[in-house]
Structure formats: structure tokens, C-alpha cells
Design an enzyme around this catalytic site. Structure first.
Site, PDB file in Angstrom:
ATOM      1  N   GLU A 152       3.978  -6.488   1.917  1.00  0.00           N
ATOM      2  CA  GLU A 152       3.566  -6.926   0.572  1.00  0.00           C
ATOM      3  C   GLU A 152       3.567  -5.753  -0.410  1.00  0.00           C
ATOM      4  O   GLU A 152       2.532  -5.415  -0.984  1.00  0.00           O
ATOM      5  CB  GLU A 152       2.148  -7.514   0.632  1.00  0.00           C
ATOM      6  CG  GLU A 152       1.951  -8.598   1.662  1.00  0.00           C
ATOM      7  CD  GLU A 152       0.460  -8.908   1.934  1.00  0.00           C
ATOM      8  OE1 GLU A 152      -0.420  -8.288   1.295  1.00  0.00           O
ATOM      9  OE2 GLU A 152       0.197  -9.761   2.783  1.00  0.00           O
ATOM     10  N   PRO A 153       4.698  -5.085  -0.615  1.00  0.00           N
ATOM     11  CA  PRO A 153       4.685  -3.926  -1.511  1.00  0.00           C
ATOM     12  C   PRO A 153       4.560  -4.329  -2.981  1.00  0.00           C
ATOM     13  O   PRO A 153       5.202  -5.287  -3.423  1.00  0.00           O
ATOM     14  CB  PRO A 153       6.056  -3.283  -1.265  1.00  0.00           C
ATOM     15  CG  PRO A 153       6.928  -4.413  -0.837  1.00  0.00           C
ATOM     16  CD  PRO A 153       6.049  -5.375  -0.094  1.00  0.00           C
ATOM     17  N   CYS A 156     -12.693   2.967 -28.938  1.00  0.00           N
ATOM     18  CA  CYS A 156     -13.977   3.654 -29.149  1.00  0.00           C
ATOM     19  C   CYS A 156     -14.742   3.826 -27.842  1.00  0.00           C
ATOM     20  O   CYS A 156     -15.789   3.201 -27.629  1.00  0.00           O
ATOM     21  CB  CYS A 156     -14.796   2.880 -30.166  1.00  0.00           C
ATOM     22  SG  CYS A 156     -13.871   2.640 -31.670  1.00  0.00           S
ATOM     23  N   GLY A 199       0.769  -1.241   0.000  1.00  0.00           N
ATOM     24  CA  GLY A 199       0.000   0.000   0.000  1.00  0.00           C
ATOM     25  C   GLY A 199       0.795   1.283   0.000  1.00  0.00           C
ATOM     26  O   GLY A 199       0.207   2.361  -0.125  1.00  0.00           O
ATOM     27  N   TYR A 256      -9.755   4.898 -12.756  1.00  0.00           N
ATOM     28  CA  TYR A 256      -9.754   5.599 -11.457  1.00  0.00           C
ATOM     29  C   TYR A 256      -9.617   7.107 -11.613  1.00  0.00           C
ATOM     30  O   TYR A 256      -9.438   7.802 -10.619  1.00  0.00           O
ATOM     31  CB  TYR A 256      -8.577   5.147 -10.588  1.00  0.00           C
ATOM     32  CG  TYR A 256      -8.337   3.677 -10.498  1.00  0.00           C
ATOM     33  CD1 TYR A 256      -9.228   2.837  -9.826  1.00  0.00           C
ATOM     34  CD2 TYR A 256      -7.182   3.103 -11.036  1.00  0.00           C
ATOM     35  CE1 TYR A 256      -8.982   1.478  -9.727  1.00  0.00           C
ATOM     36  CE2 TYR A 256      -6.930   1.753 -10.933  1.00  0.00           C
ATOM     37  CZ  TYR A 256      -7.834   0.942 -10.281  1.00  0.00           C
ATOM     38  OH  TYR A 256      -7.583  -0.393 -10.167  1.00  0.00           O
ATOM     39  N   ARG A 313       3.155  -1.574  -5.767  1.00  0.00           N
ATOM     40  CA  ARG A 313       3.358  -0.319  -6.496  1.00  0.00           C
ATOM     41  C   ARG A 313       4.700   0.337  -6.197  1.00  0.00           C
ATOM     42  O   ARG A 313       5.421   0.737  -7.113  1.00  0.00           O
ATOM     43  CB  ARG A 313       2.227   0.636  -6.114  1.00  0.00           C
ATOM     44  CG  ARG A 313       2.191   1.914  -6.920  1.00  0.00           C
ATOM     45  CD  ARG A 313       1.196   2.909  -6.331  1.00  0.00           C
ATOM     46  NE  ARG A 313      -0.056   2.311  -5.977  1.00  0.00           N
ATOM     47  CZ  ARG A 313      -1.135   2.278  -6.752  1.00  0.00           C
ATOM     48  NH1 ARG A 313      -1.093   2.823  -7.942  1.00  0.00           N
ATOM     49  NH2 ARG A 313      -2.243   1.694  -6.329  1.00  0.00           N
ATOM     50  N   ARG A 349      -5.450   2.766 -15.869  1.00  0.00           N
ATOM     51  CA  ARG A 349      -5.575   3.516 -14.614  1.00  0.00           C
ATOM     52  C   ARG A 349      -6.265   4.893 -14.790  1.00  0.00           C
ATOM     53  O   ARG A 349      -7.148   5.223 -14.011  1.00  0.00           O
ATOM     54  CB  ARG A 349      -4.209   3.697 -13.928  1.00  0.00           C
ATOM     55  CG  ARG A 349      -3.509   2.360 -13.601  1.00  0.00           C
ATOM     56  CD  ARG A 349      -2.316   2.521 -12.684  1.00  0.00           C
ATOM     57  NE  ARG A 349      -2.746   2.907 -11.362  1.00  0.00           N
ATOM     58  CZ  ARG A 349      -2.657   4.127 -10.885  1.00  0.00           C
ATOM     59  NH1 ARG A 349      -2.084   5.073 -11.605  1.00  0.00           N
ATOM     60  NH2 ARG A 349      -3.097   4.398  -9.689  1.00  0.00           N
ATOM     61  N   TYR A 404       0.569  -1.909 -12.200  1.00  0.00           N
ATOM     62  CA  TYR A 404      -0.841  -1.950 -12.625  1.00  0.00           C
ATOM     63  C   TYR A 404      -1.021  -1.351 -14.023  1.00  0.00           C
ATOM     64  O   TYR A 404      -2.037  -0.741 -14.317  1.00  0.00           O
ATOM     65  CB  TYR A 404      -1.737  -1.246 -11.592  1.00  0.00           C
ATOM     66  CG  TYR A 404      -1.550  -1.803 -10.197  1.00  0.00           C
ATOM     67  CD1 TYR A 404      -1.982  -3.086  -9.893  1.00  0.00           C
ATOM     68  CD2 TYR A 404      -0.896  -1.065  -9.203  1.00  0.00           C
ATOM     69  CE1 TYR A 404      -1.780  -3.625  -8.620  1.00  0.00           C
ATOM     70  CE2 TYR A 404      -0.689  -1.598  -7.932  1.00  0.00           C
ATOM     71  CZ  TYR A 404      -1.134  -2.876  -7.659  1.00  0.00           C
ATOM     72  OH  TYR A 404      -0.925  -3.409  -6.406  1.00  0.00           O
TER      73      TYR A 404
HETATM   74  N1  LLP Z   1      -1.395  -7.114  -0.750  1.00  0.00           N
HETATM   75  C1  LLP Z   1      -2.691  -7.271  -1.085  1.00  0.00           C
HETATM   76  C2  LLP Z   1      -3.478  -8.270  -0.375  1.00  0.00           C
HETATM   77  C3  LLP Z   1      -3.273  -6.470  -2.083  1.00  0.00           C
HETATM   78  O1  LLP Z   1      -4.553  -6.633  -2.387  1.00  0.00           O
HETATM   79  C4  LLP Z   1      -2.472  -5.503  -2.745  1.00  0.00           C
HETATM   80  C5  LLP Z   1      -3.036  -4.655  -3.798  1.00  0.00           C
HETATM   81  C6  LLP Z   1      -1.119  -5.399  -2.388  1.00  0.00           C
HETATM   82  C7  LLP Z   1      -0.610  -6.205  -1.371  1.00  0.00           C
HETATM   83  C8  LLP Z   1      -0.177  -4.439  -3.045  1.00  0.00           C
HETATM   84  O2  LLP Z   1      -0.545  -3.123  -2.828  1.00  0.00           O
HETATM   85  P1  LLP Z   1       0.405  -1.940  -3.343  1.00  0.00           P
HETATM   86  O3  LLP Z   1       1.697  -1.982  -2.561  1.00  0.00           O
HETATM   87  O4  LLP Z   1       0.643  -2.160  -4.785  1.00  0.00           O
HETATM   88  O5  LLP Z   1      -0.389  -0.721  -3.092  1.00  0.00           O
HETATM   89  N2  LLP Z   1      -5.089  -1.395  -9.644  1.00  0.00           N
HETATM   90  C9  LLP Z   1      -4.969  -0.396  -8.606  1.00  0.00           C
HETATM   91  C10 LLP Z   1      -4.316  -0.940  -7.363  1.00  0.00           C
HETATM   92  C11 LLP Z   1      -5.032  -2.150  -6.799  1.00  0.00           C
HETATM   93  C12 LLP Z   1      -4.352  -2.722  -5.594  1.00  0.00           C
HETATM   94  C13 LLP Z   1      -4.909  -4.044  -5.237  1.00  0.00           C
HETATM   95  N3  LLP Z   1      -4.275  -4.693  -4.148  1.00  0.00           N
HETATM   96  C14 LLP Z   1      -4.220   0.804  -9.186  1.00  0.00           C
HETATM   97  O6  LLP Z   1      -3.842   0.776 -10.342  1.00  0.00           O
HETATM   98  O7  LLP Z   1      -4.057   1.823  -8.495  1.00  0.00           O
END
Ligand code: LLP
Length: 432
Positions: A273-274, A352, A239, A316, A276, A312, A380
Site C-alpha cells: 500500500e505505498p 496568523c 510506509g 511534524y 508517499r 507537514r 500529504y
Molecule cells: N496504508 C495505511 C493503512 C496507512 O495508514 C498509510 C498511511 C499508508 C498505507 C501509506 O503509507 P505511506 O506509504 O504513504 O507511508 N501525513 C503523514 C503521513 C501519514 C501516513 C498515514 N498512513 C505525513 O505527512 O508524513
């Protein structure tokens, strides 16, 4: 910091001019920088060095086999959410012993596959799933290592579509049910309580929500200790946000130092769990300017990358930085440009749909045939792409210094319908 920088007004990916990459491999093209990825991997590893830990890269952010293999070689673990992602990790040389498996709707065959591969931990998201995992483990004659993904009801203060830690979200087990379920696990012959897990949202630009969630996990950890249940890891999820525009997220060091400070006196490992933060700024999407057109209201910059390649912005309304591969001088400006030589454009794709755009109201000095780069496209981007409008998936290259490796060939049109059948040669069943 990343390795996509200008030299003499030309954008480079490490030591290669991105216009040379576009010429060689065509567009749209995903370009990744190995040095940037490795830098981010190290940042997480070093930030957690003071404590027993496992960094589990969230494969959903970018599941390219080549990137996964770089990540596996660095010693990182992985967070997967499907059998397909787990198979990718194994294919890329990752060890299942460093894999945790998240997700709210794991199928029985996926649970069985994960257990057969002896993964590190299954993150369970409902009471029913807990019984399902127990049944599968019993049938296989083994003990499943599990964590409960609790929903701490903490506001991640991010876009509602990527917020996951509130009661209204489908994710996780209600905090108030967790200790009852841990008691169940403690008496089960086929479940072992290995951890406590949460993931409250994505693109968080402040560390405060994570700290609030960590405090809740610690209170549960202590409660479990009091009843004789000792778990071995606390997983704070992913996150951490990145800078797309003017966001100022904490660095991995800052955000993890606060977590370590809270957990330093406990005999428990930290997992994270990084996704992004690891890959977003390690990738750009190159696209060719096909046409410029204007009406009395707007200027459109029509490019050959679409929402099918990078969804994206359309999904969003995310703001992603769009920059030219070649910075033109303001003296070289089109009619109607401002003092800096720019016009205001909507950068749109060929699909389209009116929502097929990469950016709106962008100040650009471009011509037809120029190359634009969308920054922050490593996370993503490719993983969320589709064949909508029967457009083949992009080619992808990884740059390492002055070398470029094609890590995904551009999809061929025929490959898009390879698994389809016309009626005359399809398998049929009579249900009458
Ligand atoms: N762990 C779990 C259980 C998750 O569901 C996610 C992301 C992560 C880790 C990794 O999160 P991050 O570090 O990447 O924030 N498609 C969206 C983002 C969806 C995230 C879903 N879960 C976007 O493009 O912003």
C-alpha cells in the site's frame, strides 16, 4: 530521481520552466510531473513482477482525480480509508475490484457502500468491526472478503506521529487475538478470510522493520494453514520512505526483494500500500516571495504558501527542501550574505500562527518576487490542506513533457462558504 531539474540555473518541471507555470497559473501552485509518477508506479510493479501481487496506491497521500486516473490506467489498485476516497477512485476510472479498504473507524454506511461496490478486501481493525461487517454482509445477502489488520508490535523507527505498528497505537488487532478471530471468520457464512494485513508506519528509511513485520505475518499464515484456513494474500502495508533531506531509504526493488524472498515458497499473493514513495517526489509546491524582513535575530522570507497549503513542517516539524526557481549568482547577493551569496532565513507563510512555516534556517539568495519550490510536496501536501484563515485551496497542474494541465482550479473565495447558511436562510429545528 525525479523530473524537477535545473537547466542554466532555472528550475524545470519536465520541459517547462517553473517560473512560467507560476506566471500562468499564479501561486501557491502544486506542480506534478507525470513522468516521475509513472516511473514510481513502474518501480513497484516491476519489483513485484516475480510474484502474484497487487500494488494498492494509498489514496490519502494524494487523491487528485487526475493522478488517480494515471494510476488506474497503469493497472494499479488502491488502498482507501473512506467512502469519499472510494468514490474518488471510481470517479477516476479505478476498478473497485482492485480496491482494499483500510481504517480504524469505518462507519456502517461506508462498509455497506464498499460491499455494494464489490471491493477486493476490507481490512478489519477490531473485533467489533468484524461483527459489524458480518452484520452488514448478512443484511445485504453476501459474503464480505476480509483481512485482519494485525498490529505486530514492531517499531517502524520513524516519527512517533506516523508510527502505527506498536501496541500503544490505535491501529490493528492485537497479534495474540488474530488466530481466534480468523477461526470465527472461518465459520461465518458472511465473511471470507482473504488476507492478512499490517501497516506499521510511514517514512521508514530502513527495510528492516517491514521484514520483521513480514516474518510475524508469515508465522500467523502458517498457524492458520495448520488449522485449515488458507488465505490468499499477505498485505505488508505502505510506509517506504523518501529522501527529503539526507535520508537513504531502500529502493522499492531492494525492500520488496527481501519480502519476496521470504514469501517465495508460499502460495500467496503479496499486496502493498505505498503512498508517499509513489507521489512525494512527483510534486513540488511553488510559492512567491512576498516580503523579506529582518530583525536583530532573524531574517524572515515571507511567502504566499502557508501551513494551510502544506502542513507537514508545522505539524511534524518535517524538513522539506526549499529551492529557488532561479539560482542567483553569488556575486548578486544581499547585504549580510555569506560567501555563497546566501542569507539564513525562516521561510514563513501568511497565516496568523507562529508555527506557520515551511522551513527554518534555510540558506537562500532570494529577492521579493522570486519563486521558491518546496520539493517532495506531492505526498500529504494537497490532501492535508485546509481553508484556515479563509485562504482558498491551491491550484494544481500536472506537467507532461512540455504540456501543463490544470487538474484543479484555484478555489474561489465564494466556494469556501458555498455550503454555509446565514440564520435567515438556514434549515432550523425546534428541540424544545
Ligand atoms: N496504508 C495505511 C493503512 C496507512 O495508514 C498509510 C498511511 C499508508 C498505507 C501509506 O503509507 P505511506 O506509504 O504513504 O507511508 N501525513 C503523514 C503521513 C501519514 C501516513 C498515514 N498512513 C505525513 O505527512 O508524513
Amino acid at each position: 530521481m525525479d523530473h524537477f531539474n535545473y537547466k542554466d540555473n532555472e528550475l524545470y518541471a519536465e520541459d517547462i520552466k517553473v517560473t512560467d507555470l507560476a506566471k500562468q497559473y499564479g501561486t501557491p501552485l502544486y506542480v506534478y510531473s507525470k513522468a516521475t509518477l509513472v516511473r514510481h508506479l513502474r518501480a513497484f510493479e516491476e519489483a513485484l513482477a516475480a510474484k502474484d501481487h497487487l500494488v494498492c496506491y494509498a489514496v490519502k497521500a494524494n487523491s487528485s482525480l487526475a493522478l488517480l486516473s494515471v494510476i488506474a490506467q497503469s493497472g494499479c489498485g488502491f488502498d482507501v480509508v473512506s467512502k469519499g476516497e472510494l468514490m474518488r477512485v471510481i470517479k477516476a476510472g479505478g476498478s473497485p475490484e482492485k480496491v482494499i479498504y483500510s481504517g480504524v473507524g469505518k462507519r456502517e454506511d461506508e462498509i455497506e457502500f464498499a460491499l455494494s461496490q464489490k471491493i477486493k478486501c476490507l481490512n478489519i481493525e477490531s473485533e467489533s468491526e468484524m461483527y459489524k461487517v458480518e452484520q452488514v454482509a448478512e443484511r445485504m445477502g453476501l459474503v464480505a472478503p476480509v483481512a485482519l489488520r494485525v498490529n505486530p508490535n514492531v517499531d517502524a523507527k520513524t516519527h512517533p506521529s506516523i508510527s502505527t505498528g506498536l501496541k500503544k497505537n490505535k491501529f490493528g488487532i492485537a497479534f495474540e487475538d488474530a488466530s481466534r478471530l480468523y477461526r470465527y471468520i472461518a465459520q461465518s457464512k458472511h465473511l471470507n478470510a482473504s488476507g492478512i494485513d499490517c501497516h506499521i508506519g510511514s517514512q521508514m528509511t530502513s527495510g528492516a522493520p517491514i521484514i520483521e513485520a513480514t516474518d510475524k505475518l508469515i508465522s500467523l499464515y502458517k498457524e492458520l494453514l495448520e488449522i485449515g484456513i488458507k488465505i490468499d494474500h499477505i498485505d505488508i502495508g505502505g510506509g517506504l520512505g523518501v529522501t527529503y533531506n539526507d535520508e537513504t531509504p531502500p529502493s522499492p526493488y531492494e525492500y520488496l526483494a527481501a519480502v519476496i524472498a521470504r514469501l517465495k515458497d508460499f502460495d500467496v499473493a503479496i499486496y502493498c500500500e505505498p503512498g508517499r514513495a509513489m507521489v512525494a517526489n512527483a510534486g513540488i509546491l511553488l510559492t512567491d516571495v512576498l516580503y523579506l524582513k529582518s530583525n536583530t535575530e532573524r531574517n524572515f522570507c515571507i511567502v504566499d504558501a502557508a501551513m494551510g497549503d502544506l502542513i507537514r513542517p508545522a505539524l511534524y516539524n518535517s524538513w522539506m527542501n526549499i529551492i529557488p526557481a532561479l539560482k542567483r549568482d553569488k556575486s548578486d547577493a544581499l547585504e549580510g550574505s555569506d560567501a555563497n551569496g546566501n542569507r539564513l532565513y525562516d521561510v514563513v507563510g501568511p497565516i496568523c500562527e507562529s508555527d506557520d512555516f515551511l522551513g527554518k534556517d534555510r540558506h537562500l539568495n532570494v529577492r521579493e518576487g522570486d519563486i521558491l519550490a518546496v520539493r517532495g510536496a506531492g505526498a500529504y501536501g494537497s490532501t492535508m490542506s485546509s481553508n484556515y484563515n479563509s485562504r482558498p485551496l491551491c491550484a494544481e497542474v500536472l506537467v507532461d513533457g512540455s504540456k501543463a494541465f490544470v487538474i484543479r482550479e484555484r478555489q474561489k473565495e465564494e466556494d469556501m462558504w458555498r455550503d454555509e447558511r446565514m440564520l435567515e436562510n438556514s434549515t432550523s429545528h425546534d428541540f424544545s
